[in-house]
Design a protein around this motif. Structure first.
Motif, short mmCIF file in Angstrom:
data_model
loop_
_atom_site.label_atom_id
_atom_site.label_comp_id
_atom_site.label_asym_id
_atom_site.label_seq_id
_atom_site.Cartn_x
_atom_site.Cartn_y
_atom_site.Cartn_z
N ASN A 233 2.10 5.45 10.97
CA ASN A 233 2.66 6.89 10.59
C ASN A 233 3.01 7.00 8.89
N ASN A 234 3.27 5.55 8.32
CA ASN A 234 3.80 5.24 7.44
C ASN A 234 2.26 6.02 6.66
N LEU A 235 1.52 5.22 6.61
CA LEU A 235 0.39 5.50 6.55
C LEU A 235 -0.11 7.30 6.05
N VAL B 27 0.76 -1.03 -0.18
CA VAL B 27 0.24 0.06 -0.21
C VAL B 27 0.58 1.33 0.00
N VAL B 28 1.85 1.55 1.10
CA VAL B 28 2.65 2.56 0.75
C VAL B 28 3.93 2.67 -0.17
N ASP B 29 4.11 1.67 -0.68
CA ASP B 29 4.83 1.28 -2.35
C ASP B 29 4.32 2.57 -3.02
N GLN C 262 2.80 0.72 14.81
CA GLN C 262 2.74 2.69 14.77
C GLN C 262 3.33 2.85 13.91
N MET C 263 4.55 2.60 13.56
CA MET C 263 4.68 2.31 12.16
C MET C 263 4.18 2.13 11.60
N ARG C 264 3.56 1.42 11.32
CA ARG C 264 2.40 1.50 10.14
C ARG C 264 1.37 2.90 9.78
#
Ligand SMILES: *[C@@H]1O[C@H](CO)[C@@H](O)[C@H](O)[C@H]1NC(C)=O
Ligand SMILES: *[C@@H]1O[C@H](CO)[C@@H](O)[C@H](O)[C@H]1NC(C)=O
Ligand SMILES: *[C@@H]1O[C@H](CO)[C@@H](O)[C@H](O)[C@H]1NC(C)=O
Ligand SMILES: *[C@@H]1O[C@H](CO)[C@@H](O)[C@H](O)[C@H]1NC(C)=O
Ligand SMILES: *[C@@H]1O[C@H](CO)[C@@H](O)[C@H](O)[C@H]1NC(C)=O
Ligand SMILES: *[C@@H]1O[C@H](CO)[C@@H](O)[C@H](O)[C@H]1NC(C)=O
Ligand SMILES: *[C@@H]1O[C@H](CO)[C@@H](O)[C@H](O)[C@H]1NC(C)=O
Ligand SMILES: *[C@@H]1O[C@H](CO)[C@@H](O)[C@H](O)[C@H]1NC(C)=O
Length: 645
Positions: free
Chosen positions: A247-249, A165-167, A243-245
């Motif tokens: 933030n990435n999102l 998704v964050v690609d 939390q990292m996900r």
């Protein structure tokens, strides 16, 4: 933890932006509750006591209360998705693959992962709710499946899903297909920015559910397995990953939201249906056949047809054909076509035509030949004074003001009920008493750019007849005429911090152009209150581009294919259809009458009028809306999330 904000979301309807806010708040909350819980589980000696099975169940019930809260918030959010039977990810994976070949599998994979992860989450809820019915072997088995490193575990699947998704190339590709040109939003009735938001919200929903599943798995292990106390690290890791996900999102959303389109318009809907999907200017311009002798002030036939390019008065004399025809207020652009012709007259003004078709002596047919329901009339050139030929000319008729003409456009401004804090949320062309109105949908503005769904309604057009003496042509409405038939195709945007509260047409007296005008008002994003003391800020477009030429075009609804040319920043003149293709009987362009509204009503940052069509067809004039640009208002949330790390 901003629990007050969270409560707020329970009592109001949730827009896509509020969903993001609610979800990110929920994420923070889940993290906090979970870490507290785990600390308690470790500290409480009774819990780790293998004999106190009631204590274990109590702990699991506490987990259950987290899932209840998660489900409640997610349920609120998904209630705003009008399509109850699917979610945006499944719809995108069904509808976008047709267009995104290179990412076909990715969307499908994301959808598959979503299904698996939802199933895990459901199973997890069942295990903790009915924990007393299962022995520890069963519970530990399940916990292993969820948290293991195998490809089918929740941990692995959610990790993989987020990598996709964050690609960068994936998200850019999706965005490319959310561009208005690709019509994907037709399936969604949301602007590209809204779709991106809704999609990201759905992904974050998966993230939260997965985290709760993983966390529960470790709790089960902590309670039931032999190796107690050894899962704390894993839980901390899961929490960090979550939390990292998040933030990435968030940063992905932040990066791409500014480039996503705010535009929302309707796509072509076939079959075309008059009054339903489109409207037209009726009985305004028609091809007409008149003999030269009637056009000439001296009743002479000594000039050619094309000498008569603009005639206000003509004289039927003793010409029987001329008397049979309804009078024209102006006869324009006459030309010679042939010395003899057979005319199939239409059945009356309700057909919006004078003639069905005209068959010339040379075999050419103006319009489309078909069985004639009326009496065919033969017309032939005759001689006057031996050498003058009195031929029948083919001209254009401006019908002027008749009881059956529908060539009026409302000029009375329409405004949402600002005293009830209503703003414009949608637009639609409608016809009322032979007048075309640009109708508005209004909705009550709430805090954080939300709209109260219960308040959303289409405002009835002002109920007047053009025959009423206190309604004046040129002031309250505009009557199209040969001289005044231009419409500007423009988008008008509100200034930052303002929303659209009204629309209307004004006549540019210098150019004789009808022009869209938009009233906007500032509002307080936090409270949702329109600034009442201020007068509406009227936005206008004085720039005018070149004319969009519609030469020799056919009836728009005759096209079998949907429009592929979209025009804005030009002006268009209502004109007649081609003599050859349609005997010049139809006024084009038509007007698209489909309502333009968002599936989740939002305030608007702008509105516009544009033209859509195909070469050789007259096309349609259609309204479009621009959803509110939330980018700036999300900034504080993003920065808050960052400081919460
Ligand atoms: C823990 O267990 C002991 C003995 O079984 C009991 O006295 C105590 O009240 C329990 N503590 C809690 C917090 O339940
Ligand atoms: C636990 O339950 C499962 C299925 O109900 C059963 O097959 C298994 O033998 C049980 N194990 C123990 C240790 O009771
Ligand atoms: C797990 O997934 C990875 C990467 O997709 C793959 O290389 C590996 O073969 C898979 N393992 C199993 C057991 O399916
Ligand atoms: C923490 O999570 C990451 C990502 O899932 C994983 O690669 C890593 O092995 C985990 N570390 C521990 C100590 O579990
Ligand atoms: C996700 O965020 C972490 C830091 O929180 C960063 O190291 C990583 O590169 C980000 N990944 C993506 C794909 O943005
Ligand atoms: C929305 O607002 C942001 C911030 O002002 C801006 O960068 C972005 O271009 C705007 N989006 C559109 C489509 O105008
Ligand atoms: C009509 O006839 C008069 C006198 O014969 C002449 O002066 C005039 O030009 C004619 N008008 C037209 C439009 O032919
Ligand atoms: C919006 O309203 C709130 C609450 O009344 C107020 O604190 C805030 O200053 C207002 N914001 C602006 C920009 O006026």
């Amino acid at each position: 933890m901003q629990s007050s904000l969270l409560c707020f979301f329970f009592i109001t309807f949730i827009s896509f932006v509020s969903c993001s806010i609610a979800l990110f708040e929920l994420s923070v909350k889940v993290t906090n509750v979970i870490s507290e819980n785990f600390a308690n589980a470790n500290e409480s000696p009774n819990v780790t006591d293998p004999d106190s099975s009631n204590q274990k169940l109590l702990l699991l019930l506490e987990l259950d209360s987290i899932t209840v809260e998660v489900d409640e918030i997610i349920g609120q959010i998904q209630r705003s998705d009008k399509d109850k039977n699917s979610n945006i990810i499944s719809r995108m994976s069904q509808n976008l693959p047709l267009m995104i070949n290179d990412h076909k599998s990715t969307l499908k994979d994301i959808h598959m992962s979503q299904i698996y992860l939802n199933d895990y989450y459901k199973a997890m809820k069942k295990y903790i709710r009915d924990a007393d019915e299962y022995n520890s072997t069963v519970l530990l088995d399940f916990a292993d499946k969820v948290s293991s490193a195998s490809n089918n575990s929740v941990s692995s699947m959610v990790k993989l899903l987020f990598e996709k998704v964050v690609d960068k190339s994936f998200i850019e590709n999706v965005l490319k297909h959310l561009d208005p040109i690709n019509n994907y939003y037709c399936h969604e009735k949301q602007s590209g920015a809204e779709i991106l938001h809704t999609f990201m919200n759905e992904i974050q929903t998966i993230n939260i559910k997965s985290y709760v599943s993983i966390y529960t798995a470790y709790m089960i292990k902590e309670i039931y397995s032999e190796t107690k106390g050894s899962f704390k690290k894993a839980v901390v890791n899961a929490s960090e990953n979550f939390q990292m996900r998040t933030n990435n999102l968030t940063s992905t959303l932040k990066t791409y939201l500014t480039t996503a389109s705010l535009e929302l318009r309707r796509c072509d809907l076939q079959p075309y249906e008059y009054g339903e999907t489109y409207l037209e200017i009726r009985n305004f311009l028609h091809g007409i056949i008149i003999n030269k002798v009637n056009l000439d002030p001296n009743g002479s036939c000594n000039k050619e047809c094309n000498a008569y390019s603009y005639i206000k008065h003509y004289n039927c004399g003793s010409n029987e054909w001329c008397w049979k025809e309804a009078m024209c207020s102006k006869v324009i652009g006459c030309q010679y076509v042939d010395s003899s012709m057979e005319v199939c007259p239409s059945k009356g003004y309700k057909t919006n035509r004078r003639y069905e078709y005209v068959k010339l002596g040379n075999g050419r047919v103006l319009g489309k030949e078909k069985p004639c329901d009326t009496d065919i009339t033969s017309l032939e050139t005759y001689r006057s004074w031996v050498f003058w030929k009195c031929s029948y000319c083919f001209c254009l008729c401006d019908e002027g003001r008749k009881f059956y003409t529908q060539n009026h456009i409302n000029m009375r401004p329409v405004e949402s009920n600002i005293h009830r804090n209503m703003v414009v949320t949608g637009l639609q062309f409608i016809e009322h008493n032979h007048v075309i109105h640009l109708q508005i949908q209004e909705g009550k503005l709430l805090p954080n750019g939300q709209i109260d769904l219960k308040s959303v309604q289409w405002l009835a057009p002002e109920d007047y007849q053009i025959t009423q003496r206190n309604y004046v042509d040129g002031k309250d409405y505009h009557t199209l005429s040969w001289e005044k038939r231009s419409l500007q195709l423009v988008d008008i945007m509100a200034k930052e911090g303002n929303v659209v509260t009204g629309v209307g047409f004004v006549l540019d007296k210098f150019r004789n152009h009808l022009r869209l005008q938009v009233s906007t008002r500032p509002f307080n994003f936090t409270t949702g209150e329109l600034t009442k003391t201020s007068k509406a800020v009227v936005e206008d477009s004085y720039e005018v581009g070149p004319q969009l030429k519609l030469d020799a075009v056919d009836i728009p609804t005759s096209s079998k294919l949907p429009p592929n040319q979209f025009t804005t920043n030009k002006f268009v003149k209502f004109t007649n259809s081609d003599f050859q293709k349609d005997a010049g009987q139809t006024t084009v362009p038509f007007l698209d009458a489909q309502p333009v509204e968002s599936a989740n009503p939002v305030p608007l940052s702008g509105v516009g009028i544009f033209h859509k069509g195909r070469p050789e067809f007259g096309g349609f004039i259609a309204p479009r809306i621009f959803t509110y640009n939330f980018t700036n208002h999300l900034e504080p949330i993003f920065s808050q999330l960052k400081t919460n790390d």
